[in-house]
Scaffold this motif. Sequence first.
Motif, PDB file in Angstrom:
ATOM      1  N   LEU A 181      10.792   5.842  -3.391  1.00 33.64           N
ATOM      2  CA  LEU A 181      10.316   4.452  -3.297  1.00 33.64           C
ATOM      3  C   LEU A 181       9.467   4.196  -2.055  1.00 33.64           C
ATOM      4  N   HIS A 182       9.033   5.273  -1.366  1.00 30.98           N
ATOM      5  CA  HIS A 182       8.405   5.060  -0.053  1.00 30.98           C
ATOM      6  C   HIS A 182       7.131   4.217  -0.122  1.00 30.98           C
ATOM      7  N   ASP A 183       6.434   4.265  -1.261  1.00 30.31           N
ATOM      8  CA  ASP A 183       5.178   3.505  -1.360  1.00 30.31           C
ATOM      9  C   ASP A 183       5.299   2.273  -2.256  1.00 30.31           C
ATOM     10  N   ILE A 184       6.522   1.815  -2.520  1.00 35.09           N
ATOM     11  CA  ILE A 184       6.716   0.681  -3.445  1.00 35.09           C
ATOM     12  C   ILE A 184       6.002  -0.591  -2.929  1.00 35.09           C
ATOM     13  N   THR A 210       0.338  -2.139   5.772  1.00 36.44           N
ATOM     14  CA  THR A 210       1.466  -3.083   5.719  1.00 36.44           C
ATOM     15  C   THR A 210       2.467  -2.696   4.628  1.00 36.44           C
ATOM     16  N   HIS A 211       2.123  -1.654   3.830  1.00 38.04           N
ATOM     17  CA  HIS A 211       2.978  -1.366   2.659  1.00 38.04           C
ATOM     18  C   HIS A 211       4.367  -0.878   3.062  1.00 38.04           C
ATOM     19  N   SER A 212       4.516  -0.298   4.278  1.00 34.28           N
ATOM     20  CA  SER A 212       5.852   0.165   4.694  1.00 34.28           C
ATOM     21  C   SER A 212       6.799  -1.025   4.835  1.00 34.28           C
ATOM     22  N   ALA A 235       9.686   3.423   8.367  1.00 32.46           N
ATOM     23  CA  ALA A 235       9.134   4.337   9.392  1.00 32.46           C
ATOM     24  C   ALA A 235       8.389   5.546   8.819  1.00 32.46           C
ATOM     25  N   HIS A 236       8.120   5.559   7.497  1.00 27.45           N
ATOM     26  CA  HIS A 236       7.576   6.800   6.929  1.00 27.45           C
ATOM     27  C   HIS A 236       6.138   7.102   7.339  1.00 27.45           C
ATOM     28  N   HIS A 237       5.454   6.137   7.985  1.00 23.60           N
ATOM     29  CA  HIS A 237       4.103   6.443   8.499  1.00 23.60           C
ATOM     30  C   HIS A 237       4.053   6.459  10.026  1.00 23.60           C
ATOM     31  N   LYS A 238       5.217   6.303  10.672  1.00 25.65           N
ATOM     32  CA  LYS A 238       5.216   6.273  12.143  1.00 25.65           C
ATOM     33  C   LYS A 238       4.970   7.672  12.700  1.00 25.65           C
ATOM     34  N   ALA A 264       6.348  15.504   4.107  1.00 29.25           N
ATOM     35  CA  ALA A 264       6.202  15.808   2.674  1.00 29.25           C
ATOM     36  C   ALA A 264       5.092  14.958   2.061  1.00 29.25           C
ATOM     37  N   ASP A 265       5.035  13.689   2.481  1.00 27.92           N
ATOM     38  CA  ASP A 265       4.028  12.740   2.003  1.00 27.92           C
ATOM     39  C   ASP A 265       2.625  13.242   2.375  1.00 27.92           C
ATOM     40  N   ALA A 266       2.469  13.647   3.635  1.00 27.50           N
ATOM     41  CA  ALA A 266       1.159  14.105   4.117  1.00 27.50           C
ATOM     42  C   ALA A 266       0.745  15.386   3.387  1.00 27.50           C
TER      43      ALA A 266
HETATM   44 FE   LIG Z   1       3.108   5.377   2.355  1.00 24.95          FE
END
Ligand SMILES: [Fe+2]
Length: 320
Positions: A181-184, A210-212, A235-238, A264-266
């Motif tokens: 759900l990280h990009d929900i 702002t999506h986080s 915090a997934h983009h910090k 993993a996202d990157a």
């Molecule tokens: Fe994201």
Amino acid sequence: MGSVPVEKLKLFFADNFERILVLTIILGAASINYWVPYKFGFLNFFYLPVLMAGYYTSKRFTVLTAILCILVVIFFTLAFPNFILDEMKTPFAIIGLLSWSCFLLLTSAVIGYLYEEKEARIKDLKAAYIGILEILSKYLESYDQYTQGHSVRVAHLSEEIAREMGLPHIQVENIKAAALLHDIGKTEISMDIIHKATRLSNTERDEVNTHSERGARILTLVDSVLKDAIPLVIAHHKYYFTQDSKDKKDIDTIPLGAAVIAVADAYDAIITDRPYRAGKQPWKAFEEIEQASGKQFHPDTVKALKRVLMFNKKYTEETP
Ligand SMILES: [Fe+2]
């Protein structure tokens, strides 16, 4: 902040559960022997470690705990004749001890069975819950050919990285749920920006960033079930280390699970085609991530990603 010592205490209890249990049984028997006048009635104390073993471990370990309790009581009975035998005439004491032992064993078997039943139901519920999250993330990404399947791939890779790092099972499950759900939060951002075929302007990039927070806000609607996933989504983009990170304390504010999802996202984003560029080959993508280790990414997560890529050929042989 006050919850940190409590969390550490819980972790210590979980890590040393067997030792604490054995110590409780021996200290319990010794205390009864030295301080309790009517000892036979206090044998019921040993139901406590058996119930604790039933709640926290397995059927086998619960029965073993009951057997240990019985052996400790037999040892004290033989070593200190006034432990039980003084209180009753010997034949009654032996019959009493025998029936107490049988009930303790029976209780351990029943509690152990109930524990296994409960665990099986929880396992089914968790599988259903992860399945529903996978369906939801696939549905949310179905509108965009470039992000289709992204969250499921990130979730599986995050799970493997977390396992490679030796994180506890419960933490691995939280990371997987958060990764799905990280990009929900992107569902609240204009489709024109999400679908844009060229690189984003700074304003558009700020909007996407702002999506986080937006995602975390959406997840608070289901609070208790996903409450442990919320800090990871936020915090997934910090960045692991920035110029603002004055000391290690700042780095420690980013949950390790968020750092796992970030890498993993990157990785998945780099190997996947985008409207404005083609996806890179797996090891080229890893080189890019390795260069940002200690800056954008937590070094431990980068090392774990490397091991996952080395030992799981599906990540380096196939492109999504
Ligand atoms: Fe994201």
